[in-house]
Motif scaffolding. Structure first.
Motif, PDB file in Angstrom:
ATOM      1  N   TYR A   1       0.831  -1.200   0.000  1.00 43.10           N
ATOM      2  CA  TYR A   1       0.000   0.000   0.000  1.00 43.10           C
ATOM      3  C   TYR A   1       0.870   1.256   0.000  1.00 43.10           C
TER       4      TYR A   1
ATOM      5  N   MET B   1       1.117   3.933  -3.101  1.00 46.45           N
ATOM      6  CA  MET B   1       0.674   5.313  -2.887  1.00 46.45           C
ATOM      7  C   MET B   1       1.807   6.304  -3.103  1.00 46.45           C
TER       8      MET B   1
ATOM      9  N   ILE C   1      -4.271   9.568  -8.639  1.00 43.15           N
ATOM     10  CA  ILE C   1      -5.167   8.939  -7.662  1.00 43.15           C
ATOM     11  C   ILE C   1      -6.520   9.653  -7.650  1.00 43.15           C
TER      12      ILE C   1
ATOM     13  N   TYR D   1      -3.740   9.088   0.495  1.00 42.43           N
ATOM     14  CA  TYR D   1      -2.420   9.322  -0.096  1.00 42.43           C
ATOM     15  C   TYR D   1      -1.441   9.737   1.018  1.00 42.43           C
TER      16      TYR D   1
ATOM     17  N   ALA E   1       0.166   7.141   3.575  1.00 42.75           N
ATOM     18  CA  ALA E   1       1.381   6.392   3.235  1.00 42.75           C
ATOM     19  C   ALA E   1       2.616   7.118   3.774  1.00 42.75           C
TER      20      ALA E   1
END
Lengths: 216, 274
Positions: free
Chosen positions: A57, A61, A69, A97, A100
């Motif tokens: 993940y 991201m 995105i 976003y 991350a």
């Protein structure tokens, strides 16, 4: 010469944009902070598969531009049955976003706590959840304030791209002002000043929090 | 005075009243390709003080950490008061115990580390009372009282409200000892408790440990303090290359070593301490 009358005329529009920017960024930061903390804990999970998923993940991201995105969520979302207005898409997109990046900040914070402290906690019978809550998080918070504030500032500046998916935030409204008046300097100068004030407020709050949480 | 064995009865139940506090059999531990422990057998009697000495890399700290199950051992077994630590009892392939079970078995162990490992965001009293409140579920008032009592035993009741950063090394280590003692352990493990201290601060920590031993605490001490081993230990265990090479009464082991390796070790130590 700078046309101050024009800025005054468009003041309410710009302020409305500022309010939207603050609202979107505040909600997105909350998501980013909370989900980032969860991700950081998952990055240190005992099960390899859980760690790997969390890592995937974070890598995906961080490896994708925020605009892509947002496009995926806003224009691609309906293909998956996800129909949302622009603003919620902006909040979710920026939040997940940012998570991350926050996850990496938290992970570094967790790892900076000497393992000996964790071992001492285990030897007095504290269980993992207590160790996280009572030993790791309180110390980590002191360490992560400066990088978190930095990340919060980046998030505010990145929120400008929400104008592309039609969120009526600060940049979008300044573009509207530019389109209507054919002026360039006034709208963007005004908007630059507003961003700067917002970010100064964030840095100032960051320094205040830092003073309060530092006891080590 | 220190909590003696009668006072320790408030702690978790003995699985087997006749069982030894610590019994290690055939213990082996590898770090990758390096065999750190190669078949260790060690039995510790109630109220016995065992000092483990040996050159660095001999595996003495790893042995202690396996006894505390801070390291997962590969072969053999560690029994604490008769109960297997770290693995589930039973035949067939071994399975690791869960966190709760491990905590239960080692509840009678207290451990003190070389680098104190205090939690810097809590006061001395906070460090001592944390487990009392969370694990023993005491109220704040009860925990504070027990915590101050533990600090008094190490002579630091006056420093209760100070943070570790405001304490000297010796004081930090005494807080760490108080943190372990507050839980009324029946066995104390010390992993080089004075190695990180300035020479003039070693004495205060050793005197606390000496008092503990005098009060009948069962202790396993990994140390370079030969004086402490000579005067306080009931038994000295000399380790080298992951094995116990020699053990016995301090007078025998330290003054009449039989193995070449121990003779070398003691000679090096004598040369250094002159």
């Amino acid at each position: 010469m700078i046309d101050t009358d024009m800025i005054a005329r468009y003041g309410p529009l710009l302020l409305a944009g500022l309010v939207t920017t603050v609202r979107v960024c505040a909600l997105a930061s909350l998501i980013a902070f909370a989900f980032g903390l969860v991700l950081a804990l998952l990055l240190g999970a005992r099960l390899m598969i859980v760690r790997a998923m969390a890592r995937l993940y974070v890598e995906v991201m961080r490896g994708t531009p925020i605009l892509v995105i947002l496009f995926l969520l806003y224009y691609g979302g309906p293909s998956f049955g996800l129909v949302l207005d622009a603003e919620p898409v902006g909040v979710l997109g920026l939040g997940f976003y940012g998570a991350a990046y926050f996850a990496e900040i938290f992970r570094a914070g967790f790892e900076s706590i000497p393992t000996g402290q964790i071992e001492a906690a285990r030897m007095v019978g504290l269980r993992r959840r207590h160790i996280v809550r009572r030993i790791q998080i309180p110390q980590m918070l002191g360490l992560i304030v400066p990088p978190s504030v930095n990340q919060g500032i980046i998030l505010v500046k990145e929120s400008a791209v929400l104008s592309i998916i039609t969120v009526a935030e600060l940049t979008k409204n300044s573009m509207q002002m530019a389109n209507e008046t054919f002026a360039v300097v006034e709208p963007f100068l005004a908007v630059a000043l507003l961003y700067w004030l917002l970010i100064e407020a964030i840095s100032w709050s960051g320094r205040w929090i830092e003073r309060r949480v530092r006891h080590v | 005075m220190y909590e003696t064995r009668s006072g320790a009865n408030a702690g978790p139940k003995l699985a087997d009243a006749t069982a030894l506090p610590i019994e290690v059999r055939g213990l082996a531990k590898r770090f990758g390709d390096v065999e750190v422990l190669r078949g260790i057998d060690l039995q510790v009697q109630p109220s016995e003080v065992v000092c483990v000495i040996g050159p660095s890399g001999s595996g003495k700290s790893t042995l202690l950490r396996c006894i505390a199950f801070l390291e997962i051992y590969d072969e053999g077994e560690v029994r604490i008061e008769g109960r297997l630590l770290g693995y589930r009892e039973g035949d067939g392939p071994r399975r690791l115990s869960g966190e709760r079970e491990i905590n239960e078995v080692r509840a009678c162990l207290g451990m003190v580390f070389q680098h104190f490992n205090l939690w810097p965001h809590m006061t001395a009293l906070g460090n001592v009372t944390e487990a009392l409140r969370v694990v023993k579920r005491m109220s704040r008032a009860q925990a504070d009282e027990a915590g101050l009592d533990a600090l008094r035993k190490v002579g630091l009741q006056g420093q209760a409200r100070q943070y570790p950063g405001q304490l000297s090394g010796g004081q930090k280590q005494r807080v760490a000892i108080a943190r372990a003692l507050a839980l009324q352990p029946r066995v104390m493990l010390f992993d080089e408790p004075t190695s990180a201290l300035d020479p003039e601060l070693v004495g205060e920590v050793l005197s606390v440990m000496r008092q503990l031993a005098a009060d009948g605490m069962t202790m396993v001490v990994v140390t370079h303090e030969m004086g402490f081993a000579a005067h306080v230990a009931n038994r000295v265990v000399f380790m080298d290359e992951g094995r116990i090479v020699e053990q016995g009464a301090p007078a025998d082991v330290l003054t009449a070593p039989r193995s070449v390796r121990l003779k070398q070790f003691l000679n090096t130590w004598r040369e250094r301490s002159i």
